[in-house]
Write a protein that holds these residues in place. Sequence first.
Motif, PDB file in Angstrom:
ATOM      1  N   HIS A  28      28.526  17.227  22.798  1.00  0.00           N
ATOM      2  CA  HIS A  28      28.215  16.096  21.909  1.00  0.00           C
ATOM      3  C   HIS A  28      27.882  16.532  20.473  1.00  0.00           C
ATOM      4  O   HIS A  28      27.122  15.849  19.790  1.00  0.00           O
ATOM      5  CB  HIS A  28      27.065  15.272  22.487  1.00  0.00           C
ATOM      6  N   TRP A  29      28.515  17.618  20.007  1.00  0.00           N
ATOM      7  CA  TRP A  29      28.261  18.060  18.644  1.00  0.00           C
ATOM      8  C   TRP A  29      29.259  17.498  17.633  1.00  0.00           C
ATOM      9  O   TRP A  29      29.145  17.768  16.445  1.00  0.00           O
ATOM     10  CB  TRP A  29      28.231  19.588  18.585  1.00  0.00           C
ATOM     11  N   ASP A  30      30.226  16.732  18.101  1.00  0.00           N
ATOM     12  CA  ASP A  30      31.069  15.979  17.168  1.00  0.00           C
ATOM     13  C   ASP A  30      30.337  14.665  16.890  1.00  0.00           C
ATOM     14  O   ASP A  30      30.590  13.636  17.514  1.00  0.00           O
ATOM     15  CB  ASP A  30      32.443  15.724  17.782  1.00  0.00           C
ATOM     16  N   ILE A  31      29.408  14.700  15.954  1.00  0.00           N
ATOM     17  CA  ILE A  31      28.521  13.550  15.752  1.00  0.00           C
ATOM     18  C   ILE A  31      29.266  12.344  15.194  1.00  0.00           C
ATOM     19  O   ILE A  31      28.865  11.198  15.426  1.00  0.00           O
ATOM     20  CB  ILE A  31      27.319  13.908  14.859  1.00  0.00           C
ATOM     21  N   PHE A  32      30.355  12.556  14.478  1.00  0.00           N
ATOM     22  CA  PHE A  32      31.132  11.421  13.967  1.00  0.00           C
ATOM     23  C   PHE A  32      31.812  10.686  15.119  1.00  0.00           C
ATOM     24  O   PHE A  32      31.910   9.456  15.113  1.00  0.00           O
ATOM     25  CB  PHE A  32      32.152  11.892  12.936  1.00  0.00           C
ATOM     26  N   ARG A  33      32.282  11.422  16.110  1.00  0.00           N
ATOM     27  CA  ARG A  33      32.862  10.821  17.306  1.00  0.00           C
ATOM     28  C   ARG A  33      31.784  10.074  18.098  1.00  0.00           C
ATOM     29  O   ARG A  33      31.975   8.933  18.506  1.00  0.00           O
ATOM     30  CB  ARG A  33      33.478  11.911  18.188  1.00  0.00           C
ATOM     31  N   HIS A 194      27.111  20.245  12.769  1.00  0.00           N
ATOM     32  CA  HIS A 194      25.804  20.122  13.401  1.00  0.00           C
ATOM     33  C   HIS A 194      25.714  20.880  14.718  1.00  0.00           C
ATOM     34  O   HIS A 194      24.669  20.819  15.385  1.00  0.00           O
ATOM     35  CB  HIS A 194      25.459  18.646  13.600  1.00  0.00           C
ATOM     36  N   ALA A 195      26.752  21.610  15.096  1.00  0.00           N
ATOM     37  CA  ALA A 195      26.671  22.432  16.304  1.00  0.00           C
ATOM     38  C   ALA A 195      25.697  23.584  16.071  1.00  0.00           C
ATOM     39  O   ALA A 195      25.646  24.159  14.975  1.00  0.00           O
ATOM     40  CB  ALA A 195      28.052  22.971  16.668  1.00  0.00           C
ATOM     41  N   PRO A 196      24.898  23.946  17.080  1.00  0.00           N
ATOM     42  CA  PRO A 196      23.885  24.989  16.868  1.00  0.00           C
ATOM     43  C   PRO A 196      24.474  26.366  16.601  1.00  0.00           C
ATOM     44  O   PRO A 196      23.803  27.213  16.017  1.00  0.00           O
ATOM     45  CB  PRO A 196      23.085  24.967  18.180  1.00  0.00           C
ATOM     46  N   ASN A 197      25.712  26.605  17.039  1.00  0.00           N
ATOM     47  CA  ASN A 197      26.335  27.916  16.827  1.00  0.00           C
ATOM     48  C   ASN A 197      27.402  27.879  15.752  1.00  0.00           C
ATOM     49  O   ASN A 197      28.310  28.709  15.735  1.00  0.00           O
ATOM     50  CB  ASN A 197      26.942  28.424  18.138  1.00  0.00           C
ATOM     51  N   SER A 238      22.613   2.833  12.473  1.00  0.00           N
ATOM     52  CA  SER A 238      21.995   3.683  13.489  1.00  0.00           C
ATOM     53  C   SER A 238      22.370   5.146  13.300  1.00  0.00           C
ATOM     54  O   SER A 238      21.542   6.051  13.469  1.00  0.00           O
ATOM     55  CB  SER A 238      22.406   3.213  14.883  1.00  0.00           C
ATOM     56  N   ALA A 239      23.639   5.399  12.938  1.00  0.00           N
ATOM     57  CA  ALA A 239      24.070   6.772  12.674  1.00  0.00           C
ATOM     58  C   ALA A 239      23.419   7.314  11.406  1.00  0.00           C
ATOM     59  O   ALA A 239      23.029   8.485  11.342  1.00  0.00           O
ATOM     60  CB  ALA A 239      25.591   6.826  12.555  1.00  0.00           C
ATOM     61  N   CYS A 240      23.312   6.456  10.401  1.00  0.00           N
ATOM     62  CA  CYS A 240      22.671   6.871   9.147  1.00  0.00           C
ATOM     63  C   CYS A 240      21.208   7.248   9.366  1.00  0.00           C
ATOM     64  O   CYS A 240      20.680   8.155   8.720  1.00  0.00           O
ATOM     65  CB  CYS A 240      22.773   5.762   8.104  1.00  0.00           C
ATOM     66  N   ALA A 241      20.552   6.543  10.292  1.00  0.00           N
ATOM     67  CA  ALA A 241      19.150   6.852  10.585  1.00  0.00           C
ATOM     68  C   ALA A 241      19.007   8.210  11.261  1.00  0.00           C
ATOM     69  O   ALA A 241      18.048   8.952  11.007  1.00  0.00           O
ATOM     70  CB  ALA A 241      18.554   5.757  11.459  1.00  0.00           C
ATOM     71  N   LEU A 242      19.969   8.552  12.129  1.00  0.00           N
ATOM     72  CA  LEU A 242      19.914   9.823  12.841  1.00  0.00           C
ATOM     73  C   LEU A 242      20.303  11.001  11.956  1.00  0.00           C
ATOM     74  O   LEU A 242      19.666  12.059  11.990  1.00  0.00           O
ATOM     75  CB  LEU A 242      20.849   9.773  14.052  1.00  0.00           C
ATOM     76  N   TYR A 243      21.376  10.831  11.193  1.00  0.00           N
ATOM     77  CA  TYR A 243      21.919  11.913  10.358  1.00  0.00           C
ATOM     78  C   TYR A 243      22.224  11.360   8.967  1.00  0.00           C
ATOM     79  O   TYR A 243      23.392  11.184   8.596  1.00  0.00           O
ATOM     80  CB  TYR A 243      23.191  12.484  10.979  1.00  0.00           C
ATOM     81  N   PRO A 244      21.205  11.071   8.166  1.00  0.00           N
ATOM     82  CA  PRO A 244      21.455  10.419   6.870  1.00  0.00           C
ATOM     83  C   PRO A 244      22.335  11.238   5.938  1.00  0.00           C
ATOM     84  O   PRO A 244      23.173  10.684   5.225  1.00  0.00           O
ATOM     85  CB  PRO A 244      20.048  10.228   6.293  1.00  0.00           C
ATOM     86  N   GLU A 245      22.190  12.570   5.977  1.00  0.00           N
ATOM     87  CA  GLU A 245      22.975  13.408   5.070  1.00  0.00           C
ATOM     88  C   GLU A 245      24.454  13.409   5.432  1.00  0.00           C
ATOM     89  O   GLU A 245      25.317  13.631   4.580  1.00  0.00           O
ATOM     90  CB  GLU A 245      22.425  14.840   5.054  1.00  0.00           C
TER      91      GLU A 245
END
Length: 265
Positions: A28-33, A194-197, A238-245
């Motif tokens: 779930h690191w494709d946050i746009f998807r 946003h993937a940790p690696n 909702s997405a903007c609240a989680l990842y505003p940048e």
Amino acid sequence: MSPQIRESEVAEQWDRNADVWTDQVRNHWDIFREHWNNPAFIEFAGDLSGKTVLDAGCGEGHNTRMFARRGARMTGVDLSPKMIEFARTEELREPLGIRYERASFTDLANFGKDSFDAVVSTMALMDGPDFPGAIREFALVLRPGGTLAYSILHPCFSTKGFGWVRDDSGRAIKFTVADYFNEEVWIDRWKFGHAPNTAQVEQFAIPRFDRTLSDYINPVIAAGLQLEEISEPRAPESACALYPEAFRKFRDHIALFLYVRASKS
């Protein structure tokens, strides 16, 4: 114009992307998807439960499984042998009744005419060299009354010459577009930021076949399909609240995705 990238080269490139892509998408690191594109496209595509549905350009099957969990009877096709292998392995691990075949969405001869109630394609058609050919094949395998729904990067904004104008604080305040009519085939290189690696993995290399808006609409009409709806989903609050940048600048300025739905009369 540079030489075309053949479908065999597209398949090879996606084979190289497959390991990291599959791992990061499934985690779930494709946050746009996850937070924008999939929720909006599920609503746009409509209720597919109980219908036989072809997922054209299914990749490792993440979205195919999403539709299957909502009751659709899914078949997925993709050019990449490695992606299809990942998809089949996941189907064995958690069976959802999905059939996966290695095939181009421009050659669906393995499927009979009028064999699907619906065709969906999520973020794949801009990555293949023959969009009109794909649409013609979809029209053949759709049953009368069947629907086609596809999502792509918005061709008016996702150009080779796009860019952000920022103020002194670094905030994106405008979006610029250039090279809209530049049809030169190219390799887009990027990562899931946003993937940790993300610092440890190589960039994906994705063949891109840029087209204009009319290039994505007129072949649908030429194939005898009836346009029903076009959508340009806005980045949700909702997405903007989680990842505003990541999301706020898109919500304020542009549509990143274009959706088209059509039907076979």
